[in-house]
Design a protein around this motif. Sequence first.
Motif, mmCIF file in Angstrom:
data_model
loop_
_atom_site.group_PDB
_atom_site.id
_atom_site.type_symbol
_atom_site.label_atom_id
_atom_site.label_comp_id
_atom_site.label_asym_id
_atom_site.label_seq_id
_atom_site.Cartn_x
_atom_site.Cartn_y
_atom_site.Cartn_z
ATOM 1 N N MET A 175 -3.820 47.424 -60.570
ATOM 2 C CA MET A 175 -3.878 47.824 -59.173
ATOM 3 C C MET A 175 -5.227 48.429 -58.816
ATOM 4 S SD MET A 175 -0.119 49.549 -58.540
ATOM 5 C CE MET A 175 -0.542 49.844 -56.808
ATOM 6 N N HIS A 176 -5.566 48.345 -57.520
ATOM 7 C CA HIS A 176 -6.781 48.933 -56.975
ATOM 8 C C HIS A 176 -6.397 49.993 -55.935
ATOM 9 C CE1 HIS A 176 -7.901 44.898 -58.445
ATOM 10 N NE2 HIS A 176 -9.015 45.486 -58.818
ATOM 11 N N PRO A 177 -7.298 50.928 -55.650
ATOM 12 C CA PRO A 177 -6.991 51.976 -54.670
ATOM 13 C C PRO A 177 -6.518 51.420 -53.328
ATOM 14 C CG PRO A 177 -9.000 52.506 -55.841
ATOM 15 C CD PRO A 177 -8.626 51.112 -56.264
ATOM 16 N N SER A 178 -5.583 52.129 -52.709
ATOM 17 C CA SER A 178 -4.979 51.782 -51.407
ATOM 18 C C SER A 178 -4.040 50.583 -51.496
ATOM 19 C CB SER A 178 -6.055 51.522 -50.341
ATOM 20 O OG SER A 178 -6.844 52.674 -50.143
ATOM 21 N N GLU A 179 -3.612 50.218 -52.708
ATOM 22 C CA GLU A 179 -2.624 49.153 -52.873
ATOM 23 C C GLU A 179 -1.253 49.759 -53.166
ATOM 24 O OE1 GLU A 179 -4.863 45.121 -54.477
ATOM 25 O OE2 GLU A 179 -3.874 46.439 -55.915
ATOM 26 N N LYS A 180 -0.211 49.040 -52.718
ATOM 27 C CA LYS A 180 1.164 49.432 -53.013
ATOM 28 C C LYS A 180 1.867 48.261 -53.682
ATOM 29 C CE LYS A 180 4.176 49.935 -49.654
ATOM 30 N NZ LYS A 180 4.874 50.525 -48.487
ATOM 31 N N PHE A 181 2.367 48.499 -54.887
ATOM 32 C CA PHE A 181 3.067 47.476 -55.660
ATOM 33 C C PHE A 181 4.565 47.743 -55.554
ATOM 34 C CE2 PHE A 181 5.292 46.385 -59.559
ATOM 35 C CZ PHE A 181 4.946 45.044 -59.734
ATOM 36 N N THR A 182 5.333 46.686 -55.238
ATOM 37 C CA THR A 182 6.781 46.816 -55.110
ATOM 38 C C THR A 182 7.459 45.749 -55.950
ATOM 39 O OG1 THR A 182 6.547 47.646 -52.835
ATOM 40 C CG2 THR A 182 8.731 46.874 -53.508
ATOM 41 N N CYS A 183 8.461 46.155 -56.716
ATOM 42 C CA CYS A 183 9.222 45.224 -57.538
ATOM 43 C C CYS A 183 10.705 45.482 -57.345
ATOM 44 C CB CYS A 183 8.850 45.370 -59.010
ATOM 45 S SG CYS A 183 9.829 44.318 -60.120
ATOM 46 N N ASN A 184 11.443 44.442 -56.963
ATOM 47 C CA ASN A 184 12.896 44.516 -56.896
ATOM 48 C C ASN A 184 13.432 44.043 -58.240
ATOM 49 O OD1 ASN A 184 15.707 43.873 -56.468
ATOM 50 N ND2 ASN A 184 15.310 43.976 -54.268
ATOM 51 N N THR A 185 13.939 44.977 -59.040
ATOM 52 C CA THR A 185 14.330 44.647 -60.405
ATOM 53 C C THR A 185 15.600 43.804 -60.480
ATOM 54 O OG1 THR A 185 15.500 46.774 -60.561
ATOM 55 C CG2 THR A 185 13.226 46.693 -61.355
ATOM 56 N N SER A 186 16.366 43.743 -59.414
ATOM 57 C CA SER A 186 17.577 42.920 -59.432
ATOM 58 C C SER A 186 17.279 41.463 -59.113
ATOM 59 C CB SER A 186 18.608 43.465 -58.434
ATOM 60 O OG SER A 186 18.105 43.407 -57.107
ATOM 61 N N THR A 187 16.291 41.214 -58.246
ATOM 62 C CA THR A 187 15.945 39.843 -57.878
ATOM 63 C C THR A 187 14.676 39.356 -58.587
ATOM 64 O OG1 THR A 187 14.605 40.552 -55.974
ATOM 65 C CG2 THR A 187 16.960 40.204 -55.607
ATOM 66 N N GLY A 188 13.898 40.279 -59.131
ATOM 67 C CA GLY A 188 12.647 39.910 -59.772
ATOM 68 C C GLY A 188 11.498 39.711 -58.796
ATOM 69 N N GLU A 189 11.751 39.923 -57.505
ATOM 70 C CA GLU A 189 10.715 39.732 -56.488
ATOM 71 C C GLU A 189 9.677 40.847 -56.559
ATOM 72 O OE1 GLU A 189 10.336 39.292 -51.613
ATOM 73 O OE2 GLU A 189 12.275 39.606 -52.566
ATOM 74 N N MET A 190 8.392 40.475 -56.526
ATOM 75 C CA MET A 190 7.301 41.444 -56.574
ATOM 76 C C MET A 190 6.313 41.167 -55.453
ATOM 77 S SD MET A 190 6.566 41.707 -60.690
ATOM 78 C CE MET A 190 6.673 39.927 -60.945
ATOM 79 N N SER A 191 5.684 42.218 -54.957
ATOM 80 C CA SER A 191 4.700 42.062 -53.888
ATOM 81 C C SER A 191 3.658 43.163 -53.986
ATOM 82 C CB SER A 191 5.375 42.108 -52.513
ATOM 83 O OG SER A 191 5.960 43.386 -52.282
ATOM 84 N N VAL A 192 2.468 42.875 -53.453
ATOM 85 C CA VAL A 192 1.375 43.845 -53.383
ATOM 86 C C VAL A 192 0.831 43.831 -51.964
ATOM 87 C CG1 VAL A 192 -0.905 44.499 -54.233
ATOM 88 C CG2 VAL A 192 0.769 43.517 -55.808
ATOM 89 N N GLU A 193 0.678 45.003 -51.373
ATOM 90 C CA GLU A 193 0.136 45.096 -50.020
ATOM 91 C C GLU A 193 -0.842 46.250 -49.928
ATOM 92 O OE1 GLU A 193 2.994 46.547 -47.024
ATOM 93 O OE2 GLU A 193 4.417 46.762 -48.668
ATOM 94 N N ASN A 194 -1.754 46.155 -48.979
ATOM 95 C CA ASN A 194 -2.723 47.218 -48.739
ATOM 96 C C ASN A 194 -2.124 48.267 -47.817
ATOM 97 O OD1 ASN A 194 -4.920 46.147 -50.261
ATOM 98 N ND2 ASN A 194 -5.319 44.685 -48.631
ATOM 99 N N MET A 195 -2.303 49.515 -48.174
ATOM 100 C CA MET A 195 -1.807 50.616 -47.363
ATOM 101 C C MET A 195 -2.849 50.955 -46.295
ATOM 102 S SD MET A 195 -0.068 53.095 -50.252
ATOM 103 C CE MET A 195 -1.630 53.331 -51.131
ATOM 104 N N VAL A 196 -2.450 50.856 -45.035
ATOM 105 C CA VAL A 196 -3.378 51.093 -43.937
ATOM 106 C C VAL A 196 -3.181 52.488 -43.352
ATOM 107 C CG1 VAL A 196 -4.177 50.276 -41.700
ATOM 108 C CG2 VAL A 196 -3.434 48.630 -43.427
ATOM 109 N N GLU A 197 -1.971 52.776 -42.904
ATOM 110 C CA GLU A 197 -1.706 54.056 -42.262
ATOM 111 C C GLU A 197 -0.891 55.000 -43.141
ATOM 112 O OE1 GLU A 197 0.040 53.451 -38.457
ATOM 113 O OE2 GLU A 197 -1.437 51.973 -37.808
ATOM 114 N N VAL A 198 -0.623 54.588 -44.366
ATOM 115 C CA VAL A 198 0.172 55.421 -45.266
ATOM 116 C C VAL A 198 -0.576 55.578 -46.587
ATOM 117 C CG1 VAL A 198 2.372 54.760 -44.250
ATOM 118 C CG2 VAL A 198 1.425 53.397 -46.118
#
Length: 250
Positions: free
Chosen positions: A148-171
């Motif tokens: 990961m790089h600064p200002s990134e948010k990593f999300t993983c749903n462990t039941s479905t295996g779905e993963m995503s990475v997004e940039n944090m703008v206002e949070v």
Amino acid sequence: RPHRWLVWSMAAAILMLVCVNVHLMLNDGPAPVQEGYLTLTSVKGSHVVYTLPDSTTVTLNRNSTLEFPVAFNSAERRMRLTGEGFFEVAKDPSRPFIVETDKDINIRVLGTVFNLQSYASDDVVQVALIEGSVEVSKDNGSDFSYLMHPSEKFTCNTSTGEMSVENMVEVNGNEWMFGRIVFSDTPLKEVARQLTNHFDTKVTVADEKLSTIRFSGSFDNHGLEQVLSYIEQVCGLKAEQTSEGVVLKR
């Protein structure tokens, strides 16, 4: 004579105990010393700030638990988090800082600032990186890892295996430390999940069609009823109270 006999008897007994102890030490050796662990817990409605043995500062959100050794060894600094915690890791290039979760997602860093969320009642593991770098990996035999790089948010749903990475703008991922909740074009299903963890009250969406609705809003030290009232007005929904919690429906 009776006095002399008593002295000799006591001396013999002491000598026998010494011989037994020496025999045990020579044959069995000393008992193994187990490394001690501490458990840091935050109760409902409060945060806990603690400094770990390596000078790392961790802030636990409500209903969270951190298990860590009394003293870190020379190879690594390893611990386990259940709930949510904000870490300001002390730099130590020779000893990686590793945080385990009960969902087979591990965080590995050297010195950085990040927020980790992994509640036992939730299928989602979420990492928000503020400073430095973080390696996210799976502890299930797979070779998955993401740096990961600064200002990134990593999300993983462990039941479905779905993963995503997004940039944090206002949070930043640590708004909860200041009593704030911030949503920035957030899907309603994710809004419900965050409200559930923040207020310790189950909030769900009535059907999948509503999950695609996106919501933005910032709340400073507001109660759940105030937040739900605002969502009702903005999204044209109704927050219905049931025996199992709150359901957002049309």
